[in-house]
Design an enzyme around this catalytic site. Structure first.
Site, PDB file in Angstrom:
ATOM      1  N   LYS A 262      18.379  29.843   7.071  1.00  0.00           N
ATOM      2  CA  LYS A 262      18.372  28.629   6.266  1.00  0.00           C
ATOM      3  C   LYS A 262      19.200  28.789   5.083  1.00  0.00           C
ATOM      4  CE  LYS A 262      15.695  25.984   8.714  1.00  0.00           C
ATOM      5  NZ  LYS A 262      16.155  24.807   9.518  1.00  0.00           N
TER       6      LYS A 262
ATOM      7  N   THR B  27       5.221  20.231   6.144  1.00  0.00           N
ATOM      8  CA  THR B  27       4.844  18.810   6.698  1.00  0.00           C
ATOM      9  C   THR B  27       3.830  18.841   7.871  1.00  0.00           C
ATOM     10  OG1 THR B  27       7.055  17.976   5.762  1.00  0.00           O
ATOM     11  CG2 THR B  27       5.947  16.669   7.575  1.00  0.00           C
TER      12      THR B  27
ATOM     13  N   ALA C 172      18.737  20.229   7.935  1.00  0.00           N
ATOM     14  CA  ALA C 172      17.274  20.391   7.742  1.00  0.00           C
ATOM     15  C   ALA C 172      16.902  22.012   7.303  1.00  0.00           C
ATOM     16  CB  ALA C 172      16.180  20.407   9.133  1.00  0.00           C
TER      17      ALA C 172
ATOM     18  N   ARG D 272       0.750  26.408  12.634  1.00  0.00           N
ATOM     19  CA  ARG D 272       0.699  26.149  11.060  1.00  0.00           C
ATOM     20  C   ARG D 272      -0.682  25.939  10.659  1.00  0.00           C
ATOM     21  NH1 ARG D 272       6.475  23.242  11.023  1.00  0.00           N
ATOM     22  NH2 ARG D 272       6.071  22.813  13.201  1.00  0.00           N
TER      23      ARG D 272
ATOM     24  N   TYR E  26      13.983  33.709   9.181  1.00  0.00           N
ATOM     25  CA  TYR E  26      13.993  32.353   9.149  1.00  0.00           C
ATOM     26  C   TYR E  26      14.638  31.828   7.531  1.00  0.00           C
ATOM     27  CZ  TYR E  26      11.903  27.430   8.660  1.00  0.00           C
ATOM     28  OH  TYR E  26      11.869  25.971   8.651  1.00  0.00           O
TER      29      TYR E  26
ATOM     30  N   THR F  57      10.620  25.386  21.323  1.00  0.00           N
ATOM     31  CA  THR F  57       9.350  25.256  20.676  1.00  0.00           C
ATOM     32  C   THR F  57       9.155  23.725  20.703  1.00  0.00           C
ATOM     33  OG1 THR F  57      10.239  24.934  18.719  1.00  0.00           O
ATOM     34  CG2 THR F  57       9.651  27.197  19.115  1.00  0.00           C
TER      35      THR F  57
ATOM     36  N   LYS G 265      20.127  33.002  15.089  1.00  0.00           N
ATOM     37  CA  LYS G 265      20.901  31.993  15.934  1.00  0.00           C
ATOM     38  C   LYS G 265      21.232  30.873  15.662  1.00  0.00           C
ATOM     39  CE  LYS G 265      22.450  33.693  19.808  1.00  0.00           C
ATOM     40  NZ  LYS G 265      22.449  34.174  21.285  1.00  0.00           N
TER      41      LYS G 265
HETATM   42  P1  NAD Z   1       9.672  22.169  15.910  1.00  0.00           P
HETATM   43  O1  NAD Z   1       9.446  23.603  16.324  1.00  0.00           O
HETATM   44  O2  NAD Z   1       8.570  21.274  16.432  1.00  0.00           O
HETATM   45  O3  NAD Z   1      10.962  21.705  16.266  1.00  0.00           O
HETATM   46  C1  NAD Z   1      12.246  22.487  16.357  1.00  0.00           C
HETATM   47  C2  NAD Z   1      12.876  21.866  17.632  1.00  0.00           C
HETATM   48  O4  NAD Z   1      14.021  22.689  17.739  1.00  0.00           O
HETATM   49  C3  NAD Z   1      12.108  22.388  18.958  1.00  0.00           C
HETATM   50  O5  NAD Z   1      11.980  21.052  19.769  1.00  0.00           O
HETATM   51  C4  NAD Z   1      13.022  23.255  19.504  1.00  0.00           C
HETATM   52  O6  NAD Z   1      12.783  23.269  21.090  1.00  0.00           O
HETATM   53  C5  NAD Z   1      14.265  23.022  18.919  1.00  0.00           C
HETATM   54  N1  NAD Z   1      15.161  24.059  19.158  1.00  0.00           N
HETATM   55  C6  NAD Z   1      15.076  25.564  18.527  1.00  0.00           C
HETATM   56  N2  NAD Z   1      16.171  26.224  18.888  1.00  0.00           N
HETATM   57  C7  NAD Z   1      17.046  25.387  19.761  1.00  0.00           C
HETATM   58  C8  NAD Z   1      18.435  25.670  19.900  1.00  0.00           C
HETATM   59  N3  NAD Z   1      18.978  27.068  19.947  1.00  0.00           N
HETATM   60  N4  NAD Z   1      18.908  24.529  20.567  1.00  0.00           N
HETATM   61  C9  NAD Z   1      18.443  23.516  20.754  1.00  0.00           C
HETATM   62  N5  NAD Z   1      17.240  22.994  20.067  1.00  0.00           N
HETATM   63  C10 NAD Z   1      16.583  24.110  19.771  1.00  0.00           C
HETATM   64  O7  NAD Z   1       9.517  22.228  14.236  1.00  0.00           O
HETATM   65  P2  NAD Z   1       9.718  21.069  13.090  1.00  0.00           P
HETATM   66  O8  NAD Z   1       8.484  21.408  12.256  1.00  0.00           O
HETATM   67  O9  NAD Z   1       9.905  19.886  14.031  1.00  0.00           O
HETATM   68  O10 NAD Z   1      11.133  21.607  12.227  1.00  0.00           O
HETATM   69  C11 NAD Z   1      12.213  20.777  12.641  1.00  0.00           C
HETATM   70  C12 NAD Z   1      13.329  21.424  11.619  1.00  0.00           C
HETATM   71  O11 NAD Z   1      12.571  21.070  10.222  1.00  0.00           O
HETATM   72  C13 NAD Z   1      13.534  22.697  11.601  1.00  0.00           C
HETATM   73  O12 NAD Z   1      14.736  23.031  11.306  1.00  0.00           O
HETATM   74  C14 NAD Z   1      12.859  23.443  10.487  1.00  0.00           C
HETATM   75  O13 NAD Z   1      13.308  24.677   9.946  1.00  0.00           O
HETATM   76  C15 NAD Z   1      12.678  22.327   9.417  1.00  0.00           C
HETATM   77  N6  NAD Z   1      11.707  22.258   8.542  1.00  0.00           N
HETATM   78  C16 NAD Z   1      10.419  21.917   8.870  1.00  0.00           C
HETATM   79  C17 NAD Z   1       9.104  22.181   7.963  1.00  0.00           C
HETATM   80  C18 NAD Z   1       8.032  21.484   8.343  1.00  0.00           C
HETATM   81  O14 NAD Z   1       6.791  21.552   7.915  1.00  0.00           O
HETATM   82  N7  NAD Z   1       7.506  20.875   9.733  1.00  0.00           N
HETATM   83  C19 NAD Z   1       9.359  22.549   6.865  1.00  0.00           C
HETATM   84  C20 NAD Z   1      10.714  23.113   6.415  1.00  0.00           C
HETATM   85  C21 NAD Z   1      11.681  22.934   7.427  1.00  0.00           C
HETATM   86  N1  UDP Z   2      -2.794  29.947   6.740  1.00  0.00           N
HETATM   87  C1  UDP Z   2      -4.338  30.397   7.095  1.00  0.00           C
HETATM   88  N2  UDP Z   2      -4.834  30.271   8.104  1.00  0.00           N
HETATM   89  C2  UDP Z   2      -4.078  29.795   9.226  1.00  0.00           C
HETATM   90  C3  UDP Z   2      -2.772  29.535   9.272  1.00  0.00           C
HETATM   91  C4  UDP Z   2      -1.909  29.620   8.104  1.00  0.00           C
HETATM   92  O1  UDP Z   2      -4.816  30.421   5.978  1.00  0.00           O
HETATM   93  O2  UDP Z   2      -4.835  29.785  10.439  1.00  0.00           O
HETATM   94  C5  UDP Z   2      -2.072  30.066   5.637  1.00  0.00           C
HETATM   95  C6  UDP Z   2      -1.001  30.979   5.671  1.00  0.00           C
HETATM   96  O3  UDP Z   2      -1.132  32.420   5.200  1.00  0.00           O
HETATM   97  C7  UDP Z   2      -0.012  30.256   4.551  1.00  0.00           C
HETATM   98  C8  UDP Z   2      -0.426  28.773   4.438  1.00  0.00           C
HETATM   99  O4  UDP Z   2      -1.697  28.824   5.104  1.00  0.00           O
HETATM  100  O5  UDP Z   2      -0.607  30.886   3.149  1.00  0.00           O
HETATM  101  C9  UDP Z   2       0.512  27.932   5.181  1.00  0.00           C
HETATM  102  O6  UDP Z   2       0.872  28.529   6.454  1.00  0.00           O
HETATM  103  P1  UDP Z   2       1.900  27.945   7.450  1.00  0.00           P
HETATM  104  O7  UDP Z   2       2.088  28.641   8.948  1.00  0.00           O
HETATM  105  O8  UDP Z   2       1.268  26.426   7.695  1.00  0.00           O
HETATM  106  O9  UDP Z   2       3.426  27.908   6.817  1.00  0.00           O
HETATM  107  P2  UDP Z   2       4.147  28.452   5.498  1.00  0.00           P
HETATM  108  O10 UDP Z   2       3.923  27.443   4.512  1.00  0.00           O
HETATM  109  O11 UDP Z   2       3.546  29.745   5.194  1.00  0.00           O
HETATM  110  O12 UDP Z   2       5.513  28.520   5.854  1.00  0.00           O
END
Ligand code: NAD
Ligand code: UDP
Length: 319
Positions: free
Chosen positions: A149, A175, A114, A186, A145, A35, A91
């Protein structure tokens, strides 16, 4: 320090690489581009303190030389992504956490997982403190998911207790910021892209559900502080300012200067009704709290999407 960051080509992983490099550390980034995108790390090409390895972290990981830290950020994170990639999500949270913990153990490196506010599920305690065990549906669509986690947290604590690995767990709350994929689904990226294109903003359900949005610079600062601290139990890092989705839509429309309307779409299954971090612990043990409010964070994020959309011809340059 010499640090391994998995998920380095993703949104958060790439910002973390930047932060560790800026602090003078050496960084090895690992990703399989599931991703993430090369564009997120192309500015690091040629930096002698940065090396990139394309690799799937659910498979055996080999790193030459010493390591002082491992930060495991690889995982699909957007609900749209993990609904499309359920097995890969399970996985990377289970096998990927096991493999990266194994690297940390072998190298005697500090480990940071994370984790996510999703471990609290659709919470019945509000705001959510770290002591809350959560309300998760294991067999619903989000279970792939959430449970991955929760397993990853359990595995991290087992390596800490049984093998003595020096571990940290950050529970990240929603974030946003530059380098999110425009199509990642998102809510913040969706709304900004829709507003810039002049399309209706898609609010799911009544739009009365809440989230608390943290700008990426604040989030990365909290994670960096946690990594450098000696606190081994989970810590919430997020912004406690809570908004309904409709309030977010209105802020985005105003700050982009868009004429877009708001359209209502069905609420996805098991969508949490509220979410807000209790950050008392982060304040106490890390001296951390967010400094960037929603309007300011959106002002710093909108130009990024404007640029990406105009470069790809989706919107006219200068719009
Ligand atoms: P993202 O999708 O932008 O980044 C995830 C990265 O992991 C991608 O570059 C993807 O290619 C890589 N990846 C996935 N599976 C892989 C694998 N098997 N081997 C190697 N690389 C792999 O998402 P993000 O928002 O940057 O999230 C990063 C981390 O933070 C995740 O673990 C996510 O669960 C956690 N997190 C993010 C948020 C947020 O709001 N952004 C919130 C809660 C937790
Ligand atoms: N959501 C929305 N419209 C969109 C995308 C998401 O109303 O186009 C809502 C979703 O149903 C959730 C909140 O926004 O209630 C946050 O969604 P997101 O996918 O960003 O992350 P989540 O907090 O659900 O993991």
């Amino acid at each position: 320090m010499r640090i391994l960051i998995t998920g380095a080509a993703g949104f958060l992983g790439s910002h973390l690489c930047d932060r560790f490099l800026a602090e003078g550390h050496e960084v090895i980034g690992m990703d399989n581009f599931l991703t993430g995108t090369r564009g997120n790390i192309e500015h690091l090409e040629g930096n002698p303190a940065f090396r990139f390895i394309e690799h799937d972290v659910t498979r055996e990981i080999e790193i030459d030389g010493p390591l002082d830290g491992v930060l495991h950020f690889a995982s699909p994170a957007s609900p749209i992504d993990y609904l499309e990639l359920p097995i890969q999500t399970l996985k990377v949270g289970s096998l990927g956490t096991h493999k990266t913990l194994g690297v940390a153990k072998a190298k005697r490196a500090r480990y940071l997982l994370a984790s996510t506010s999703e471990v609290y599920g659709d919470p019945q305690v509000h705001p959510q403190p770290e002591s809350y065990w959560g309300h998760v549906n294991p067999i619903g669509p989000r279970g792939v998911y959430d449970e991955a986690k929760r397993f990853a947290e359990a595995m991290t604590m087992a390596y800490h207790r049984y093998h003595g690995v020096d571990t940290r767990i950050v529970r990240i709350f929603n974030t946003y910021g530059p380098r999110m994929r425009p199509e990642d689904g998102r809510v913040v990226s969706n709304f900004i892209v829709q507003a810039l294109k002049g399309e209706p903003l898609t609010a799911y359900g009544s739009g009365q559900q809440t989230r608390s949005f943290c700008f990426v610079a604040d989030e990365v600062d909290g994670i960096y502080r946690l990594f450098m601290s000696d606190y081994t139990n989970p810590v919430n890092i997020g912004n406690p300012d809570e908004f309904t989705i409709l309030e977010l839509a209105r802020r985005v429309i105003e700050l982009t200067g868009s004429q877009s309307s708001i359209d209502f779409r069905p609420l996805p299954e098991d969508d949490p009704k509220v979410r807000r971090p209790d950050i008392s612990l982060a304040r106490k043990v890390l001296g951390w709290e967010p400094t960037i409010n929603l309007d300011e964070g959106l002002r710093r994020t909108i130009p990024y999407f404007r640029q990406v959309l105009s470069e790809t011809g989706v919107i006219a340059a200068g719009r």
